[in-house]
Design a protein around this motif. Structure first.
Motif, PDB file in Angstrom:
ATOM      1  N   SER A 173      18.970  34.762 -19.157  1.00 16.17           N
ATOM      2  CA  SER A 173      17.673  34.609 -19.807  1.00 16.17           C
ATOM      3  C   SER A 173      16.736  33.712 -18.996  1.00 16.17           C
ATOM      4  N   ILE A 174      15.612  34.278 -18.576  1.00 13.32           N
ATOM      5  CA  ILE A 174      14.622  33.500 -17.836  1.00 13.32           C
ATOM      6  C   ILE A 174      13.944  32.490 -18.752  1.00 13.32           C
ATOM      7  N   HIS A 175      13.749  32.859 -20.021  1.00 17.06           N
ATOM      8  CA  HIS A 175      13.160  31.923 -20.976  1.00 17.06           C
ATOM      9  C   HIS A 175      14.009  30.652 -21.071  1.00 17.06           C
ATOM     10  N   VAL A 176      15.299  30.834 -21.195  1.00 21.09           N
ATOM     11  CA  VAL A 176      16.205  29.691 -21.305  1.00 21.09           C
ATOM     12  C   VAL A 176      16.258  28.926 -19.990  1.00 21.09           C
ATOM     13  N   TYR A 177      16.445  29.636 -18.901  1.00 16.74           N
ATOM     14  CA  TYR A 177      16.576  28.989 -17.603  1.00 16.74           C
ATOM     15  C   TYR A 177      15.337  28.169 -17.244  1.00 16.74           C
ATOM     16  N   ASN A 178      14.162  28.771 -17.364  1.00 17.26           N
ATOM     17  CA  ASN A 178      12.932  28.071 -16.997  1.00 17.26           C
ATOM     18  C   ASN A 178      12.670  26.868 -17.894  1.00 17.26           C
ATOM     19  N   SER A 179      13.021  26.990 -19.168  1.00 15.25           N
ATOM     20  CA  SER A 179      12.822  25.863 -20.089  1.00 15.25           C
ATOM     21  C   SER A 179      13.691  24.680 -19.688  1.00 15.25           C
ATOM     22  N   ILE A 180      14.925  24.954 -19.306  1.00 18.18           N
ATOM     23  CA  ILE A 180      15.819  23.891 -18.855  1.00 18.18           C
ATOM     24  C   ILE A 180      15.281  23.260 -17.564  1.00 18.18           C
ATOM     25  N   CYS A 181      14.792  24.098 -16.660  1.00 17.82           N
ATOM     26  CA  CYS A 181      14.243  23.598 -15.400  1.00 17.82           C
ATOM     27  C   CYS A 181      13.074  22.654 -15.636  1.00 17.82           C
ATOM     28  N   VAL A 182      12.181  23.037 -16.534  1.00 19.71           N
ATOM     29  CA  VAL A 182      11.013  22.211 -16.825  1.00 19.71           C
ATOM     30  C   VAL A 182      11.443  20.877 -17.423  1.00 19.71           C
ATOM     31  N   HIS A 183      12.364  20.924 -18.369  1.00 20.32           N
ATOM     32  CA  HIS A 183      12.801  19.668 -18.994  1.00 20.32           C
ATOM     33  C   HIS A 183      13.483  18.756 -17.977  1.00 20.32           C
ATOM     34  N   LEU A 184      14.266  19.323 -17.074  1.00 20.13           N
ATOM     35  CA  LEU A 184      14.901  18.521 -16.038  1.00 20.13           C
ATOM     36  C   LEU A 184      13.852  17.860 -15.153  1.00 20.13           C
ATOM     37  N   ALA A 185      12.790  18.608 -14.838  1.00 18.35           N
ATOM     38  CA  ALA A 185      11.716  18.051 -14.018  1.00 18.35           C
ATOM     39  C   ALA A 185      11.031  16.901 -14.742  1.00 18.35           C
ATOM     40  N   VAL A 186      10.870  17.040 -16.057  1.00 16.27           N
ATOM     41  CA  VAL A 186      10.218  16.002 -16.858  1.00 16.27           C
ATOM     42  C   VAL A 186      11.058  14.731 -16.890  1.00 16.27           C
ATOM     43  N   ILE A 187      12.339  14.861 -17.155  1.00 19.63           N
ATOM     44  CA  ILE A 187      13.177  13.666 -17.285  1.00 19.63           C
ATOM     45  C   ILE A 187      13.505  13.046 -15.939  1.00 19.63           C
ATOM     46  N   ARG A 188      13.373  13.812 -14.861  1.00 18.90           N
ATOM     47  CA  ARG A 188      13.640  13.269 -13.525  1.00 18.90           C
ATOM     48  C   ARG A 188      12.379  12.719 -12.864  1.00 18.90           C
ATOM     49  N   SER A 189      11.232  12.937 -13.493  1.00 17.91           N
ATOM     50  CA  SER A 189       9.971  12.501 -12.910  1.00 17.91           C
ATOM     51  C   SER A 189       9.792  10.985 -12.994  1.00 17.91           C
ATOM     52  N   GLU A 190       9.512  10.378 -11.857  1.00 19.33           N
ATOM     53  CA  GLU A 190       9.251   8.943 -11.835  1.00 19.33           C
ATOM     54  C   GLU A 190       7.939   8.632 -12.545  1.00 19.33           C
ATOM     55  N   ARG A 191       6.982   9.525 -12.441  1.00 17.34           N
ATOM     56  CA  ARG A 191       5.679   9.339 -13.082  1.00 17.34           C
ATOM     57  C   ARG A 191       5.795   9.325 -14.601  1.00 17.34           C
ATOM     58  N   LEU A 192       6.756  10.068 -15.127  1.00 15.35           N
ATOM     59  CA  LEU A 192       6.925  10.151 -16.582  1.00 15.35           C
ATOM     60  C   LEU A 192       8.062   9.264 -17.084  1.00 15.35           C
ATOM     61  N   ARG A 193       8.548   8.383 -16.222  1.00 24.48           N
ATOM     62  CA  ARG A 193       9.730   7.580 -16.540  1.00 24.48           C
ATOM     63  C   ARG A 193       9.566   6.772 -17.823  1.00 24.48           C
TER      64      ARG A 193
END
Length: 218
Positions: A135-155
């Motif tokens: 599922s691309i919906h599931v995969y992309n959603s996980i990718c986005v959330h990982l980017a958010v929690i790994r972002s230093e700007r959004l720490r």
């Protein structure tokens, strides 16, 4: 103009759309029969719920918004997010090309029931029940959330991280409650995200966090 092009030179990655969209549309038109049915027993335990159309459609804004945000504010995170997104999406298309797949458990929708059911009926008409694994919906959603929690700007933006997590989970659930995907498609997407995370994020060097650790030790 030159300075603008230099500042946003990383926009070249967005050209991936010219690869993904034609390939996906080709599969949508050609994979119409003789495909493998994706199904596990868990699917029978999940009822249809038209209200999940809300997070399902929010996926478009979630993914596009994250790409846009990092594009403008954090090029390093933008590259990592796009690398994870586009690599996984390509793998998904390759799987669907060599292993045609789909589902066969979409319910009959009564569009007159409410606006949500009507919207689902439009979704069913526009989107086939094929090319679902992973599922691309599931995969992309996980990718986005990982980017958010790994972002230093959004720490320090804990509310943003929490909202992202809730939306990610809601989108993942929407794929099965709308009967767009088998739960197996979601599990496949999770496995792919786990593997891609290892290559894109795991062990990556983060100077700011290292400095914090050194200060704590010293």
């Amino acid at each position: 103009m030159k300075s603008l092009l230099k500042k946003y030179s990383h926009a070249w990655l967005l050209g991936y759309a010219f690869i993904y969209l034609p390939w996906f549309m080709y599969l949508e038109k050609t994979v119409t029969s003789n495909y493998h049915i994706m199904y596990i027993a868990l699917d029978d335990l999940i009822p249809f719920n038209e209200y999940f159309i809300i997070p399902y459609l929010l996926w478009f804004f979630y993914v596009a918004g994250a790409i846009g945000f990092f594009f403008l504010t954090d090029v390093k995170s933008y590259y990592k997010l796009c690398t994870m997104l586009f690599t996984g999406m390509t793998i998904s298309l390759m799987i669907c090309t060599v292993f045609p797949n789909g589902t066969d458990f979409r319910p009959v929708i009564d569009p007159s029931k409410n606006i949500f059911a009507k919207t689902v009926s439009y979704l069913y008409a526009a989107d086939t029940c094929t090319n679902v694994f992973p599922s691309i919906h599931v995969y992309n959603s996980i990718c986005v959330h990982l980017a958010v929690i790994r972002s230093e700007r959004l720490r320090k933006h804990h509310l943003v991280k929490t909202a992202s997590f809730v939306l990610m989970v809601s989108i993942c659930l929407a794929t099965v409650f709308l009967k767009q995907h088998s739960a197996f498609d979601g599990f496949g997407a999770m496995a792919m995200a786990y593997i891609m995370y290892y290559f894109v994020y795991a062990g990556s060097y983060e100077p700011s966090r290292k400095k914090v650790s050194e200060k704590a030790i010293g």
